[in-house]
Design a protein around this motif. Structure first.
Motif, PDB file in Angstrom:
ATOM      1  N   GLY A   1      57.351  31.564  34.352  1.00 48.75           N
ATOM      2  CA  GLY A   1      56.523  31.407  33.161  1.00 48.75           C
ATOM      3  C   GLY A   1      55.697  30.128  33.223  1.00 48.75           C
ATOM      4  N   LYS A   2      55.334  29.607  32.075  1.00 49.82           N
ATOM      5  CA  LYS A   2      54.506  28.403  32.053  1.00 49.82           C
ATOM      6  C   LYS A   2      55.312  27.209  32.556  1.00 49.82           C
ATOM      7  CE  LYS A   2      55.355  27.148  27.189  1.00 49.82           C
ATOM      8  NZ  LYS A   2      54.712  26.820  25.904  1.00 49.82           N
ATOM      9  N   THR A   3      54.633  26.282  33.206  1.00 55.33           N
ATOM     10  CA  THR A   3      55.286  25.133  33.820  1.00 55.33           C
ATOM     11  C   THR A   3      54.564  23.857  33.423  1.00 55.33           C
ATOM     12  OG1 THR A   3      53.926  25.338  35.819  1.00 55.33           O
ATOM     13  CG2 THR A   3      56.052  26.483  35.823  1.00 55.33           C
ATOM     14  N   ALA A   4      55.276  22.745  33.587  1.00 53.98           N
ATOM     15  CA  ALA A   4      54.711  21.418  33.363  1.00 53.98           C
ATOM     16  C   ALA A   4      55.374  20.449  34.334  1.00 53.98           C
ATOM     17  CB  ALA A   4      54.917  20.959  31.919  1.00 53.98           C
ATOM     18  N   GLY A   5      54.628  19.464  34.793  1.00 55.78           N
ATOM     19  CA  GLY A   5      55.145  18.474  35.724  1.00 55.78           C
ATOM     20  C   GLY A   5      55.446  17.164  35.023  1.00 55.78           C
ATOM     21  N   VAL A   6      56.470  16.467  35.518  1.00 59.63           N
ATOM     22  CA  VAL A   6      56.812  15.135  35.031  1.00 59.63           C
ATOM     23  C   VAL A   6      56.882  14.232  36.259  1.00 59.63           C
ATOM     24  CG1 VAL A   6      58.411  13.723  33.700  1.00 59.63           C
ATOM     25  CG2 VAL A   6      58.163  16.148  33.166  1.00 59.63           C
ATOM     26  N   ALA A   7      56.053  13.199  36.292  1.00 58.36           N
ATOM     27  CA  ALA A   7      55.961  12.318  37.453  1.00 58.36           C
ATOM     28  C   ALA A   7      56.152  10.875  37.023  1.00 58.36           C
ATOM     29  CB  ALA A   7      54.604  12.485  38.145  1.00 58.36           C
ATOM     30  N   GLY A   8      56.480  10.039  38.012  1.00 59.76           N
ATOM     31  CA  GLY A   8      56.584   8.614  37.745  1.00 59.76           C
ATOM     32  C   GLY A   8      58.008   8.159  37.537  1.00 59.76           C
ATOM     33  N   GLU A   9      58.202   7.279  36.563  1.00 59.79           N
ATOM     34  CA  GLU A   9      59.473   6.585  36.369  1.00 59.79           C
ATOM     35  C   GLU A   9      60.447   7.397  35.520  1.00 59.79           C
ATOM     36  OE1 GLU A   9      60.020   3.609  38.050  1.00 59.79           O
ATOM     37  OE2 GLU A   9      58.164   4.354  38.923  1.00 59.79           O
ATOM     38  N   VAL A  10      60.830   8.564  36.043  1.00 61.75           N
ATOM     39  CA  VAL A  10      61.876   9.392  35.442  1.00 61.75           C
ATOM     40  C   VAL A  10      62.916   9.670  36.519  1.00 61.75           C
ATOM     41  CG1 VAL A  10      60.423  10.466  33.680  1.00 61.75           C
ATOM     42  CG2 VAL A  10      60.555  11.482  35.953  1.00 61.75           C
ATOM     43  N   ARG A  11      64.074  10.143  36.100  1.00 66.70           N
ATOM     44  CA  ARG A  11      65.173  10.319  37.055  1.00 66.70           C
ATOM     45  C   ARG A  11      64.974  11.531  37.953  1.00 66.70           C
ATOM     46  NH1 ARG A  11      68.827   6.628  35.669  1.00 66.70           N
ATOM     47  NH2 ARG A  11      68.835   5.882  33.505  1.00 66.70           N
ATOM     48  N   ARG A  12      64.318  12.583  37.462  1.00 69.39           N
ATOM     49  CA  ARG A  12      64.089  13.778  38.275  1.00 69.39           C
ATOM     50  C   ARG A  12      62.628  14.186  38.185  1.00 69.39           C
ATOM     51  NH1 ARG A  12      69.101  15.538  35.989  1.00 69.39           N
ATOM     52  NH2 ARG A  12      67.894  16.538  34.342  1.00 69.39           N
ATOM     53  N   PRO A  13      61.725  13.481  38.874  1.00 66.98           N
ATOM     54  CA  PRO A  13      60.321  13.924  38.853  1.00 66.98           C
ATOM     55  C   PRO A  13      60.185  15.269  39.551  1.00 66.98           C
ATOM     56  CG  PRO A  13      60.629  12.124  40.421  1.00 66.98           C
ATOM     57  CD  PRO A  13      61.918  12.258  39.676  1.00 66.98           C
ATOM     58  N   ALA A  14      59.594  16.240  38.887  1.00 58.22           N
ATOM     59  CA  ALA A  14      59.481  17.592  39.443  1.00 58.22           C
ATOM     60  C   ALA A  14      58.580  18.423  38.546  1.00 58.22           C
ATOM     61  CB  ALA A  14      60.861  18.244  39.574  1.00 58.22           C
ATOM     62  N   ILE A  15      58.352  19.676  38.973  1.00 57.70           N
ATOM     63  CA  ILE A  15      57.652  20.666  38.168  1.00 57.70           C
ATOM     64  C   ILE A  15      58.707  21.538  37.499  1.00 57.70           C
ATOM     65  CG2 ILE A  15      55.987  22.557  38.178  1.00 57.70           C
ATOM     66  CD1 ILE A  15      54.956  21.399  40.856  1.00 57.70           C
ATOM     67  N   TYR A  16      58.677  21.636  36.192  1.00 56.38           N
ATOM     68  CA  TYR A  16      59.704  22.348  35.437  1.00 56.38           C
ATOM     69  C   TYR A  16      59.119  23.592  34.785  1.00 56.38           C
ATOM     70  CZ  TYR A  16      62.591  18.207  36.030  1.00 56.38           C
ATOM     71  OH  TYR A  16      63.319  17.177  36.579  1.00 56.38           O
ATOM     72  N   GLU A  17      59.910  24.656  34.825  1.00 52.38           N
ATOM     73  CA  GLU A  17      59.544  25.872  34.104  1.00 52.38           C
ATOM     74  C   GLU A  17      59.988  25.724  32.652  1.00 52.38           C
ATOM     75  OE1 GLU A  17      60.313  30.719  34.237  1.00 52.38           O
ATOM     76  OE2 GLU A  17      61.213  29.406  35.755  1.00 52.38           O
TER      77      GLU A  17
ATOM     78  N   ASN B   1      61.850  27.163  26.023  1.00 54.45           N
ATOM     79  CA  ASN B   1      61.663  26.815  24.614  1.00 54.45           C
ATOM     80  C   ASN B   1      61.201  25.376  24.448  1.00 54.45           C
ATOM     81  OD1 ASN B   1      62.630  29.395  23.769  1.00 54.45           O
ATOM     82  ND2 ASN B   1      64.735  28.688  24.078  1.00 54.45           N
ATOM     83  N   GLU B   2      60.941  24.696  25.560  1.00 48.60           N
ATOM     84  CA  GLU B   2      60.539  23.290  25.502  1.00 48.60           C
ATOM     85  C   GLU B   2      59.024  23.206  25.313  1.00 48.60           C
ATOM     86  OE1 GLU B   2      64.179  23.949  27.847  1.00 48.60           O
ATOM     87  OE2 GLU B   2      62.098  24.623  28.114  1.00 48.60           O
ATOM     88  N   ASN B   3      58.588  22.749  24.170  1.00 42.96           N
ATOM     89  CA  ASN B   3      57.154  22.608  23.909  1.00 42.96           C
ATOM     90  C   ASN B   3      56.789  21.216  23.425  1.00 42.96           C
ATOM     91  OD1 ASN B   3      58.282  22.704  21.375  1.00 42.96           O
ATOM     92  ND2 ASN B   3      57.378  24.690  20.822  1.00 42.96           N
ATOM     93  N   ARG B   4      57.736  20.275  23.473  1.00 39.54           N
ATOM     94  CA  ARG B   4      57.468  18.902  23.061  1.00 39.54           C
ATOM     95  C   ARG B   4      57.713  17.946  24.217  1.00 39.54           C
ATOM     96  NH1 ARG B   4      60.273  18.499  17.031  1.00 39.54           N
ATOM     97  NH2 ARG B   4      59.012  20.146  16.045  1.00 39.54           N
ATOM     98  N   ILE B   5      57.089  16.775  24.131  1.00 45.64           N
ATOM     99  CA  ILE B   5      57.209  15.782  25.195  1.00 45.64           C
ATOM    100  C   ILE B   5      58.656  15.340  25.362  1.00 45.64           C
ATOM    101  CG2 ILE B   5      56.543  13.448  25.897  1.00 45.64           C
ATOM    102  CD1 ILE B   5      53.857  13.892  24.557  1.00 45.64           C
ATOM    103  N   GLU B   6      59.371  15.126  24.270  1.00 45.41           N
ATOM    104  CA  GLU B   6      60.750  14.661  24.371  1.00 45.41           C
ATOM    105  C   GLU B   6      61.649  15.696  25.046  1.00 45.41           C
ATOM    106  OE1 GLU B   6      62.243  13.898  20.507  1.00 45.41           O
ATOM    107  OE2 GLU B   6      61.556  15.807  19.645  1.00 45.41           O
TER     108      GLU B   6
END
Length: 404
Positions: free
Chosen positions: A292-308, A311-316
Motif C-alpha cells: 500500500g502507501k509508503t513513507a520514508g523516515v531518514a536521518g537521526e532515527v533508530r531505524r531509517p527505512a521506507i515503511y508501509e 493506519n499511520e497517518n500522522r508524523i508521530e
C-alpha cells in the motif's frame, strides 16, 4: 609411489582396461598385479603417454578444492535481482540544509524484507511441538490410545480417509474435523460406555502433511506441502518470503474462497506479537497483494527505512515505526519531502519538537528527514602543545591560564 611402480613395467593393453587402470590411479589406489602385467605389455611410447595422462589426472584431482555444503542459500537480492521499492515511493536526493552527519543522506531501504534474505535449504518436520487443544484432526493423523484397568493395552491408530478411527474393540469412531480436546472426550466416553472398568489416555503420534498455496507477490509462488502444525509465517518462509513490491501488512489467508484472516507482519517485527499467525488447514491460500502507501523516515532515527503505512497517518505514528529519535537529532530543523498536487517535489518545514506539528498528516510518498545537531562544542577551551594532557577543557567565567 604409484607412478614409480608403473615405470618399472611395460607392453600392450586394451583401451577399456587402460581406462579402468586410470580410474584406479586417480582414486589413489595401488595398481593390481593384473594391471601391472598388462602395463608391461605396452611399448615404451605407449607407456610414456599413459604415465603422462595419469600424472595430469592425479594433479588435477589434488588441486580441486572441496566445496563446503551451505546450510542457508541467500535470496537473490541486490546484484542478482533489481530491488524495487514499494509502490508509491521514489527516493530523491535530499535538498535540505547541510548536516555534519551522513545518516540523513543515506539511501533508504524498504523495512522488513531482509527477514527473508536467507532461505534454509530444508525444513525439518515439526514433530516435537506440543499439540494444543484446538488442533483439528484429519486423515493421516495418528492417535495413540493407552488402556489401563482390567485389560491393559496400547493402540496406535491412523485416521482413515473417511475420517474414522477403527478401534479393535469399539468399532469405527468418527474424529475428522474434531479438535484434539473434543476427540479426547469422544474416545474416553466410548471407552467408559462400552469397556467397563477401563480408563484411557489419548494423545497424538505422527501428524499428517497438508498442501497449501502461496500466491501473489511471493518470491516463489506455488503449491507447498507443509506440516499440519505449520502457521502462516512457516509457509511464507517455505516460499522464499515476500518480494519488495509485496505487502507486509495485508497478508491474506483464504479458505474455501473466503477471507478468514489478515496478518500484519509489522506486529511480529516491531512488537513480537504472533497472535495473528494463524494455523493452516489443507487447501488454504496465502495471498500477498501489492504494498500500500509508503513513507520514508531518514536521518537521526533508530531505524531509517521506507515503511508501509496502514493506519499511520500522522508524523508521530511514523516516527514510532522508525523507533524514535536518536539523542543526536535536532528536531527543530526537520523537513518533509513531498510530491504536491501539481506533481512537483516540494519541501515542508516541520518542528517535531512541537506537539501540534507532531499531529500533522503524512502522505503517500513522503520522506521525513531529521537532521543532526552540529558538531561544534560550546564553552570549551583548547589546550595544545608540550603539556601532559592536551585537549579540550570546560570554560567558566573568570577562568585563568594558570588554572588550565
Amino acid at each position: 609411489m604409484i607412478i614409480k611402480s608403473l615405470r618399472k613395467h611395460a607392453r600392450q593393453v586394451p583401451g577399456a582396461f587402460l581406462l579402468a587402470a586410470l580410474s584406479a590411479l586417480a582414486g589413489a589406489q595401488a595398481p593390481t598385479a593384473e594391471q601391472l602385467r598388462r602395463f608391461e605389455q605396452l611399448s615404451p611410447q605407449q607407456q610414456s603417454r599413459l604415465l603422462q595422462a595419469v600424472e595430469g589426472e592425479s594433479s588435477s584431482i589434488t588441486q580441486t578444492p572441496l566445496e563446503q555444503p551451505r546450510l542457508v542459500v541467500p535470496m537473490p537480492y541486490g546484484d542478482d535481482v533489481t530491488t524495487v521499492a514499494p509502490i508509491g515511493y521514489q527516493e530523491a536526493e535530499p535538498v535540505g540544509p547541510p548536516s555534519s552527519g551522513s545518516r540523513s543522506r543515506d539511501v533508504l531501504q524498504p523495512f522488513g524484507y531482509d527477514l527473508f534474505a536467507g532461505a534454509p535449504t530444508t525444513f525439518a518436520p515439526a514433530t516435537d511441538i506440543p499439540i494444543d487443544m484446538d488442533y483439528v484432526l484429519g486423515p493421516g493423523d495418528t492417535v495413540k490410545i493407552q488402556l489401563f484397568g482390567k485389560e491393559p493395552a496400547e493402540y496406535s491408530l491412523v485416521v482413515s480417509r473417511e475420517g474414522q478411527l477403527h478401534f479393535p474393540k469399539l468399532g469405527p469412531v468418527t474424529v475428522a474435523g474434531l479438535t484434539f480436546g473434543k476427540m479426547q472426550e469422544v474416545i474416553q466416553a466410548h471407552i467408559a460406555r462400552q469397556m467397563i472398568g477401563e480408563q484411557a489416555v489419548v494423545t497424538l503420534g505422527a501428524l499428517r502433511s497438508i498442501r497449501v498455496f502461496v500466491l501473489g507477490d511471493a518470491n516463489r509462488p506455488g503449491s507447498y506441502t507443509v506440516s499440519a502444525l505449520s502457521t502462516l509465517t512457516n509457509a511464507l518462509f517455505v516460499s522464499g518470503g515476500i518480494k519488495p513490491i509485496g505487502s507486509l501488512r495485508n497478508i491474506q489467508l483464504k479458505r474455501n474462497g473466503k477471507l478468514v484472516a489478515r496478518f500484519d507482519l509489522y506486529d511480529l517485527l516491531l512488537r513480537g506479537d504472533t497472535s495473528g499467525d494463524t494455523r493452516l488447514q489443507p487447501g488454504d491460500v496465502i495471498f500477498i497483494p501489492p504494498a500500500g502507501k509508503t513513507a520514508g523516515v531518514a536521518g537521526e532515527v533508530r531505524r531509517p527505512a521506507i515503511y508501509e503505512l496502514k493506519n499511520e497517518n500522522r508524523i508521530e505514528q511514523v516516527l514510532t515505526l522508525a523507533g524514535g529519535l536518536l539523542p543526536t537529532a535536532y528536531p527543530q530543523a526537520s523537513q518533509i519531502e513531498r510530491i504536491n498536487k501539481q506533481g512537483e517535489r516540494t519541501l515542508v518545514a516541520v518542528d517535531i519538537s512541537n506537539a501540534e506539528m507532531l499531529r500533522g498528516n503524512v502522505q503517500a510518498g513522503d520522506t521525513l528527514r531529521i537532521y543532526s545537531i552540529l558538531e561544534k562544542m560550546d564553552d570549551i577551551v583548547l589546550l595544545s602543545g608540550h603539556v601532559q594532557r592536551p585537549g579540550g577543557y570546560q570554560w567558566h567565567p573568570g577562568m585563568r591560564v594558570s588554572e588550565l
